[in-house]
Design an enzyme around this catalytic site. Structure first.
Site, PDB file in Angstrom:
ATOM      1  NE  ARG A  65     -46.753 -41.780  10.506  1.00  0.00           N
ATOM      2  CZ  ARG A  65     -46.843 -42.781  11.403  1.00  0.00           C
ATOM      3  NH1 ARG A  65     -46.146 -42.727  12.506  1.00  0.00           N
ATOM      4  NH2 ARG A  65     -47.646 -43.795  11.171  1.00  0.00           N
ATOM      5  CE1 TYR A 117     -45.217 -15.954   8.961  1.00  0.00           C
ATOM      6  CE2 TYR A 117     -46.161 -17.865  10.060  1.00  0.00           C
ATOM      7  CZ  TYR A 117     -45.922 -17.143   8.911  1.00  0.00           C
ATOM      8  OH  TYR A 117     -46.383 -17.618   7.715  1.00  0.00           O
ATOM      9  CG  ASP A 190     -39.628 -17.731  13.427  1.00  0.00           C
ATOM     10  OD1 ASP A 190     -38.819 -17.873  12.492  1.00  0.00           O
ATOM     11  OD2 ASP A 190     -40.860 -17.722  13.258  1.00  0.00           O
ATOM     12  CE  LYS A 215     -42.374 -17.987   4.429  1.00  0.00           C
ATOM     13  NZ  LYS A 215     -42.643 -17.767   5.842  1.00  0.00           N
TER      14      LYS A 215
HETATM   15  C1  LIG Z   1     -43.287 -18.516   6.899  1.00  0.00           C
HETATM   16  C2  LIG Z   1     -42.932 -18.370   8.327  1.00  0.00           C
HETATM   17  C3  LIG Z   1     -43.295 -19.329   9.276  1.00  0.00           C
HETATM   18  C4  LIG Z   1     -44.143 -20.541   8.935  1.00  0.00           C
HETATM   19  O1  LIG Z   1     -43.554 -21.343   7.960  1.00  0.00           O
HETATM   20  P1  LIG Z   1     -44.385 -22.186   6.857  1.00  0.00           P
HETATM   21  O2  LIG Z   1     -43.300 -22.886   6.114  1.00  0.00           O
HETATM   22  O3  LIG Z   1     -45.161 -21.208   6.028  1.00  0.00           O
HETATM   23  O4  LIG Z   1     -45.291 -23.103   7.590  1.00  0.00           O
HETATM   24  C5  LIG Z   1     -42.901 -19.118  10.592  1.00  0.00           C
HETATM   25  N1  LIG Z   1     -42.198 -18.026  10.960  1.00  0.00           N
HETATM   26  C6  LIG Z   1     -41.854 -17.081  10.072  1.00  0.00           C
HETATM   27  C7  LIG Z   1     -41.065 -15.897  10.531  1.00  0.00           C
HETATM   28  C8  LIG Z   1     -42.206 -17.218   8.728  1.00  0.00           C
HETATM   29  O5  LIG Z   1     -41.872 -16.266   7.866  1.00  0.00           O
END
Ligand SMILES: *Cc1c(COP(=O)(O)O)cnc(C)c1O
Length: 387
Positions: A65, A117, A190, A215
């Protein structure tokens, strides 16, 4: 590639950062080994512990961890791309959680976008409603004065996101970071949608930049992971602590896949941005489309300056019709698959308002544009929309 990159003398194992003037080169070579006997790629290390004894602070690797070499390679690569320190997590939301925990140690106020988000907003609301001492204030980040007013109340964490989804609204990150700094607040961006190749939050003044690697950054729709990058050593150390305590660590297979996927990020984005731009223009002229949202259709000069290398793989549009018409169009596609998520090499779309809590117009379709041939994508969209 200059010949100094080849060969195996000790001088060749020095970092070549000064030779890599372009991030499209850096991302191909980031964190690679170049000493005698180094493997071409960091191996997948499947282990729960590393043999160690004595003071754990003095040994490089101990219990799983605390770290494994597979994440370290991914983190070094992410760090080299942003000229910062990077930390990876089990998912984007695990990274967001660690950031929230680390940055609300001193202040409980979190100023966040009303159209940020969805799951981040749900998390903030859940922390508030279950009495965890988090006090979220939702604002419109396009309205810089309302952000200033919210931050002027006292130090807060400013959580920013640009462009937002599904409406692809662009806020002025440089202006927001100046206000945050002036009023003693940290700012998070973000950056999931654009990735560190298309938008540079740390250069725009953010305290930390956050991406869901799920993504576009990993790009192949085959994993979930998240990452935070920062140049603030104290924040980095607190994030390590929170990750270790909460256990949201990346799996080694996912970390390996993410680094492999990231190597082609520049190539993928070039095609995806070009495809998205052409599709946005095609849709704008289409008889069945009421409105198209894509930053590449916008003439705002500062927005263009904030995203100099491209406007990303995602757009949305409002069909001239109702929810059922939009659902039918989504179903009729033969190449584009119906799905949420975005940024992968394969195009996907969905009617956004199928999600409870989504405030998008009922006929709005969000399209994530992949790397397929543009003529095939346009033909598929055209037949799906009908005339
Ligand atoms: C998908 C996403 C998240 C969260 O990510 P996960 O990998 O699904 O936990 C946060 N912010 C944005 C803009 C996203 O598209």
């Amino acid at each position: 590639m200059p010949s100094r990159h080849r060969g195996t003398s000790s001088a060749d194992s020095l970092p070549a950062a000064e030779l890599m003037s372009d991030l499209r080169t850096t991302i191909v070579h980031a964190a690679e080994g170049r000493a005698q006997g180094d493997p071409s790629q960091a191996p997948i290390e499947l282990t729960a512990f590393h043999v160690s004894s004595g003071d754990p602070a003095e040994v490089p690797l101990s219990y799983g961890r605390y770290g494994t070499t597979t994440w370290t390679a991914l983190e070094r690569a992410l760090g080299e791309i942003e000229n910062a320190r990077a930390l990876t997590f089990a998912s984007g939301m695990a990274a967001a959680t660690a950031l929230l925990l680390a940055l609300t140690e001193q202040t409980q106020r979190v100023v966040a976008p009303r159209d940020g988000y969805y799951t981040v907003r749900l998390l903030l609301e859940r922390l508030r409603s279950t009495g965890r001492g988090i006090d979220p204030v939702l604002v419109d980040l396009m309205d810089v004065d309302s952000v200033r007013t919210a931050l002027a109340v006292g130090p807060a964490l400013l959580w920013a996101e640009s462009p937002t989804n599904p409406l692809l609204r662009v806020c002025d990150l440089g202006a927001l970071s100046r206000i945050a700094a002036e009023l003693g607040s940290a700012m998070i961006v973000d950056n999931t949608l654009l990735t560190p190749l298309l938008q540079r939050p740390l250069e725009l003044g953010a305290t930390a930049s956050f991406v869901s690697l799920t993504k576009a950054t990993s790009g192949h729709s085959d994993l979930l992971l998240g990452a935070v990058t920062t140049r603030d050593d104290d924040l980095y150390a607190r994030l390590v602590t929170w990750r270790t305590l909460t256990g949201g660590i990346p799996g080694p297979v996912e970390a390996w896949l993410a680094l492999r996927g990231m190597r082609t990020l520049a190539l993928r984005l070039e095609r995806q941005c070009a495809n998205a731009q052409q599709i946005a223009e095609f849709l704008r002229a289409h008889g069945r489309v009421r409105r198209v949202h894509y930053p590449g259709l916008d003439e705002d000069p500062w927005a263009r300056a904030q995203m100099p290398a491209g406007f990303g793989p995602m757009l949305s549009f409002e069909l001239d019709g109702n929810a059922a018409d939009a659902d039918a169009a989504v179903e009729r596609a033969r190449i584009i698959r119906p799905a949420t998520s975005f940024g992968g090499i394969d195009s996907t779309w969905e009617r956004r308002a199928r999600w409870t809590g989504e405030s998008a117009p009922p006929s709005l379709i969000r399209l994530s544009v992949g790397v397929e041939h543009i003529e095939d994508l346009i033909a598929d969209i055209d037949q799906a929309l009908g005339s």
